[in-house]
Design a protein around this motif. Structure first.
Motif, PDB file in Angstrom:
ATOM      1  N   ASP A  42       0.865  -1.168   0.000  1.00 45.24           N
ATOM      2  CA  ASP A  42       0.000   0.000   0.000  1.00 45.24           C
ATOM      3  C   ASP A  42       0.903   1.219   0.000  1.00 45.24           C
ATOM      4  OD1 ASP A  42      -3.094   0.583   1.723  1.00 45.24           O
ATOM      5  OD2 ASP A  42      -1.877   1.981   0.522  1.00 45.24           O
ATOM      6  N   ILE A  43       0.980   1.874  -1.123  1.00 42.55           N
ATOM      7  CA  ILE A  43       1.939   2.986  -1.210  1.00 42.55           C
ATOM      8  C   ILE A  43       1.237   4.210  -1.754  1.00 42.55           C
ATOM      9  CG2 ILE A  43       3.987   3.783  -2.424  1.00 42.55           C
ATOM     10  CD1 ILE A  43       5.367   1.565  -1.601  1.00 42.55           C
ATOM     11  N   ARG A  44       1.556   5.330  -1.147  1.00 39.92           N
ATOM     12  CA  ARG A  44       1.041   6.573  -1.701  1.00 39.92           C
ATOM     13  C   ARG A  44       2.213   7.466  -2.066  1.00 39.92           C
ATOM     14  NH1 ARG A  44      -3.543   7.979   2.471  1.00 39.92           N
ATOM     15  NH2 ARG A  44      -3.312   5.811   3.155  1.00 39.92           N
ATOM     16  N   ILE A  45       2.103   8.088  -3.239  1.00 42.84           N
ATOM     17  CA  ILE A  45       3.173   8.964  -3.703  1.00 42.84           C
ATOM     18  C   ILE A  45       2.569  10.322  -3.963  1.00 42.84           C
ATOM     19  CG2 ILE A  45       4.793   9.352  -5.605  1.00 42.84           C
ATOM     20  CD1 ILE A  45       5.003   6.271  -5.815  1.00 42.84           C
ATOM     21  N   THR A  46       3.163  11.346  -3.357  1.00 43.93           N
ATOM     22  CA  THR A  46       2.522  12.659  -3.436  1.00 43.93           C
ATOM     23  C   THR A  46       2.857  13.414  -4.706  1.00 43.93           C
ATOM     24  OG1 THR A  46       4.387  13.610  -2.258  1.00 43.93           O
ATOM     25  CG2 THR A  46       2.479  12.947  -0.949  1.00 43.93           C
ATOM     26  N   LEU A  73      11.274   5.425  -5.122  1.00 47.27           N
ATOM     27  CA  LEU A  73       9.858   5.122  -4.963  1.00 47.27           C
ATOM     28  C   LEU A  73       9.648   3.778  -4.282  1.00 47.27           C
ATOM     29  CD1 LEU A  73       8.630   6.324  -8.464  1.00 47.27           C
ATOM     30  CD2 LEU A  73       8.486   7.557  -6.299  1.00 47.27           C
TER      31      LEU A  73
END
Lengths: 262, 699
Positions: B629-633, B661
């Motif tokens: 579960d990854i979020r990249i802004t 990343l």
């Protein structure tokens, strides 16, 4: 400033030491842990500052995290200060586990009776680095900061308030938006007074909104099953939304297990 | 070339010179160096000892004379080339000449030059050199009228330039020596050849004359024998006649006696016998007596037939027709793609005027390949036959010819032309920092023996690098090891028994980063690959089409394509330019990844997937259908991908902000290829040949 070595242990070819000194900012004796990798014998190494969370001392990180091997391999000097001033004999400092002793919240307190001693922000960003730079083989141009929970909050705000000072900042389950969560409200109220506008200066989510540059590399790991996450103490989503808005690069990893271990 | 020493014509007397010579000899300890000292004195000439020649002895000539000639020629050169004539007055000239002595070291490269100041004017030694007058003068003299306007240089400089000139001339003399020596040995060879030729001719004459004498003797015998026969014949005939004459005489006599007896008989008996006798007589006389001589005494004149002897005499000057030459097998590497060099040798005693070389391609059994024979006439024992077809065998035969006729043909030798050069498939070259994979087309219809790859590392512009060769390559591809961060020019040659082909057209390889192209054969039909193999485009489709049938090489479900990465372990780094708003997937996969599945949906692929669901960017890092579960802004516009075989890692980066990343840990037991897919219309552009950026090296 005189440094008194408290302990020294060989570890993965380097040395894990603990020192004590008289802190000017905090007006008391403070201990900190420092790991010197093998490379430090021959040259200056980058410095990594670790900020621990609530109830911790300088010991928790060095005994529980197992970071030494990585630090040794990559040639990093790792410094872990204490989480608050000690033995100041301030009334009420030991009353709660999330305020006072072991809960400095990395702010410079403005309220009485805390303002004399509870200046962890200045200690971590000014006094300690100066001390380390003067006494240890570190490269003052290469400094990074990271921390857990309250320390995560501390790392984020130190980096956001000092653009360019830190090469990178990472946080494990940080308190991202203290002005909203119970922990933050309690601490800021006590250290900074009732004026909430003063709190924003120590809130990562707010600081991001006015962060001037984007030259920052933020990594946040958060355990999915962390109870404090579900309790609304940590609020990473707010921080991420603000970063997305401001185009601040963050990689946020939601890990399967809880990271909370203290 | 006279032998009169020219020194006698010059200024100072011989005596003076001898004294000075002795002085110099003593001065420089040259007493022991007999050659130099003695020659110097013996020749009675002031001269430069240019070098010590080995005493050259021409066979049959007087050595001294020879040597003398050399010396004089050297001197002649000296007089003309060294332009001492221009150096001021005769007297000074001579002194200076003595002054410069060169001793010739063993290696003939070391020269020592002694400069002796003039003995007369020790206090006022000349210290400058007047270029105009070409004479050394004292500095004071410069002020004088004579040299006032003249150009002056320091004496040392003048000496230097004089030395240089002398050196140059010495070099030329040495060259001449070598030429002469070569010529002399050539002459020796000619001597030997003349002797050999003489020997051959002598033998030839001898055998011819012997033959003629034998023939004559034979003829004589035959003729005599014939005469004897004839004589015998005649004598026998005559004898026969004689015998019959005798018989006739006897009969006559007998008759006579009988007649006489009858005449003395009584009349009656006489008449009886007389009649009988008359009959007998009559009969006898009627038989003709042959009084012709049957055999003529004269023996006929014999016609002497010497025509064959004449012919023999005539053929003394002619040589026999030659024997068949011996044709050599093909020398290795003596052929080119269009020519071969055929060599043969003649049978040792033959005289040959010319050779005829015939050839045709070897018949390979297929119809219509019966080629006519071509012939070429040459005088040498070799011939370069051109205008041939590459990679082909030809049969060669040679016959020798002289005035007497043609020799039989030699054995047939098969020569093969070298192949045509291969053609490198430039577009399919793949490389990384340590190696390149080159493949090519053979360039020849028929098989060749092997291929050679030649690499030249470009060092500095203009400097030619060392050529490294990889030989004995059996197939049309080669993986060559290279040094990182260099440029190479690569050629390929084909080889057969005739030799190597010419070089192919070059291909250039840069060992910075990894180079690969998208593999058209894996490409889903809805994707278009650019000409340079680095851009994949999925265009808007007006009408939905059916999915293509399943395939093992081509993606059928996922609109994807794979790149052809060089099969070399180590690090590989590439970047992909993406559109923030498009849905794409980038990563790596094994060659046999199931083509009817999505990338990342199996354990044979690892990839990063971006889905744009306005206003959110969703990022997944997929392997075996799972993702963290990854979020990249900050949405990356350019993704850097690092494939690290050694550490079993695959990492993704936002190139523009040097942000890491995500990193997969992947077990790479085989080689993987980059893979790309577009879930919606859009475009992906690959950037190659990039060194691993510093920030990436930490992962």
């Amino acid at each position: 400033m005189a440094l008194k070595q408290i302990s020294s242990n060989k570890c993965f070819g380097g040395l894990q030491k603990v020192f004590e000194h008289d802190s000017v900012e905090l007006n008391c004796k403070m201990k900190f842990a420092i790991y010197l990798p093998p490379k430090a014998e021959t040259g200056k190494c980058p410095a990594l500052y670790w900020l621990s969370g609530l109830t911790c001392t300088e010991q928790n990180f060095i005994s529980k995290s197992g970071y030494h091997q990585a630090a040794s391999e990559h040639g990093l000097v790792v410094i872990a200060p204490d989480t608050s001033p000690r033995g100041c004999n301030i009334k009420g400092e030991d009353e709660s586990w999330d305020f006072g002793t072991g809960a400095g919240f990395y702010v410079d307190a403005t309220e009485h009776p805390w303002k004399t001693n509870y200046r962890m922000y200045s200690y971590v960003t000014e006094e300690l680095p100066q001390l380390i730079n003067a006494n240890f083989p570190v490269d003052p141009q290469r400094m990074s900061i990271f921390g857990h929970s309250m320390g995560g909050h501390g790392a984020l705000i130190c980096a956001l308030k000092n653009p360019g000072k830190y090469k990178s900042v990472s946080a494990f389950a940080p308190i991202c938006n203290p002005v909203i969560c119970p922990w933050g409200k309690k601490a800021f109220n006590g250290y900074l007074g009732a004026d909430q506008s003063k709190w924003k200066a120590y809130d990562a989510t707010h600081l991001v909104k006015s962060f001037p540059g984007s030259q920052l590399d933020i990594l946040i790991d958060q355990g999915k099953d962390d109870q404090f996450l579900s309790d609304g103490q940590l609020l990473p989503d707010n921080f991420i939304a603000a970063c997305t808005e401001k185009k601040i690069p963050v990689v946020f990893r939601l890990q399967e297990a809880s990271i909370r271990k203290s | 070339m006279t032998s009169e020493p020219r020194g006698a014509a010059r200024g100072p007397s011989q005596r003076d010179l001898e004294e000075e010579v002795d002085e110099l000899v003593h001065l420089y300890g040259l007493e022991d160096d007999d050659e130099l000292g003695d020659e110097f004195v013996n020749e009675n000439m002031p001269r430069i000892e240019v070098s010590e020649y080995p005493a050259y002895v021409v066979p049959g000539r007087e050595p001294a004379v020879g040597q003398r000639d050399w010396r004089l020629s050297g001197e002649a050169a000296e007089a003309e080339d060294l332009s001492f004539g221009g150096w001021g007055s005769e007297g000074q000239c001579q002194d200076l000449r003595e002054a410069y002595r060169y001793t010739h070291g063993r290696a003939s490269e070391e020269y020592e030059c002694y400069v002796i100041p003039e003995e007369e004017d020790e206090e006022e030694a000349p210290d400058v050199f007047c270029v105009t007058c070409k004479t050394p003068i004292r500095a004071l003299e410069k002020v004088l009228d004579e040299h006032k306007e003249h150009e002056v240089t320091p004496l040392s400089k003048a000496l230097e330039s004089a030395k240089d000139e002398i050196h140059r001339n010495m070099y030329r003399l040495e060259k001449q020596i070598i030429e002469m020596e070569n010529f002399a040995s050539h002459l020796e060879e000619v001597f030997i050849t003349v002797e050999e030729n003489f020997g051959r001719q002598e033998q030839n004459f001898e055998s011819h004359y012997n033959e003629i004498l034998e023939t004559l003797a034979q003829k004589y015998e035959e003729k005599i024998q014939a005469l004897v026969e004839k004589k015998k014949e005649k004598l026998e005939a005559l004898y026969g006649q004689l015998v019959s004459c005798g018989e006739n005489l006897d009969t006559c006599k007998e008759l006579m006696e009988t007649v006489e007896e009858i005449c003395h008989e009584e009349k009656v008996d006489f008449i009886k016998d007389a009649v009988a006798m008359a009959d007998r007589l009559r009969k006898f006389l009627e038989t003709k007596t042959d009084v012709e001589i049957s055999a003529q005494p004269a023996l006929e004149d014999q016609t002497l037939d010497f025509s064959d002897v004449e012919q023999l005499l005539g053929s003394i000057n002619t040589i026999p027709a030659p024997s068949a030459p011996v044709i050599n097998p093909q020398a290795p590497n003596s052929a080119t793609g269009s020519s071969v060099r055929v060599c043969w040798s003649l049978y040792s005693d033959d005289t040959v005027e010319s050779y005829q070389l015939s050839y045709r391609p070897v018949r390979d059994g297929s119809p219509g390949t019966d080629h006519a024979e071509s012939t070429v006439t040459v005088k040498e024992t070799y011939c370069s036959v051109a205008n041939l077809v590459p990679n082909t065998q030809y049969e060669f035969r040679v016959t020798a010819q002289n005035r007497a006729g043609l020799s039989p043909a030699s054995e047939c030798a098969v020569y093969m032309t070298a192949p045509s050069p291969p053609v490198i498939k430039s577009k399919e070259v793949r490389s990384c920092e340590e190696a390149a994979l080159i493949c090519w087309e053979s360039g020849n219809l028929n098989p060749v023996d092997s291929y050679t790859v030649e690499l030249i590392q470009a060092e500095t512009p203009g400097a030619s690098g060392v050529t490294e060769s990889v030989v004995g390559i059996p197939t049309c591809e080669s993986l060559v090891q290279l040094q990182p961060r260099q440029s190479y020019t690569i050629y390929v040659r084909a080889l057969n028994v005739g030799g190597p082909s010419a070089r192919s057209e070059p291909a250039t390889v840069h060992t910075t980063g990894s180079y690969f192209r998208l593999n058209e054969q894996t490409c889903h039909p809805w994707l278009t690959i650019s000409e340079d193999g680095l851009t994949a485009v999925r265009s808007e489709r007006k009408t939905p089409t059916r999915e293509p049938p399943p395939s093992s090489t081509r993606f059928t479900r996922c609109v994807a394509v794979m790149g052809n990465l060089i099969p070399v372990r180590g690090h590989h780094y590439w970047e992909v330019e993406v559109d923030e708003r498009s849905d794409y997937t980038v990563g790596v996969a094994f060659e046999d990844v199931p083509k009817q599945e999505d990338l990342g949906a199996n354990c044979l692929s690892w990839c990063m997937r971006h889905t744009w669901a306005s206003p959110r960017h969703k990022y997944e890092f997929l392997h075996n259908k799972t993702t963290p579960d990854i979020r990249i802004t900050v949405a990356p516009k350019k993704i850097g991908i690092l494939l690290d075989y050694e550490n079993s890692k695959l990492s993704f980066f936002n190139v523009d902000i040097s942000q890491h990343l995500y990193t997969f840990s992947c077990q790479l037991h085989q080689f993987v290829h980059p893979c790309f897919s577009l879930e919606k219309p859009g475009c992906l552009k690959i950037h190659n040949g990039i060194s691993v950026p510093k920030h990436v090296t930490f992962y």
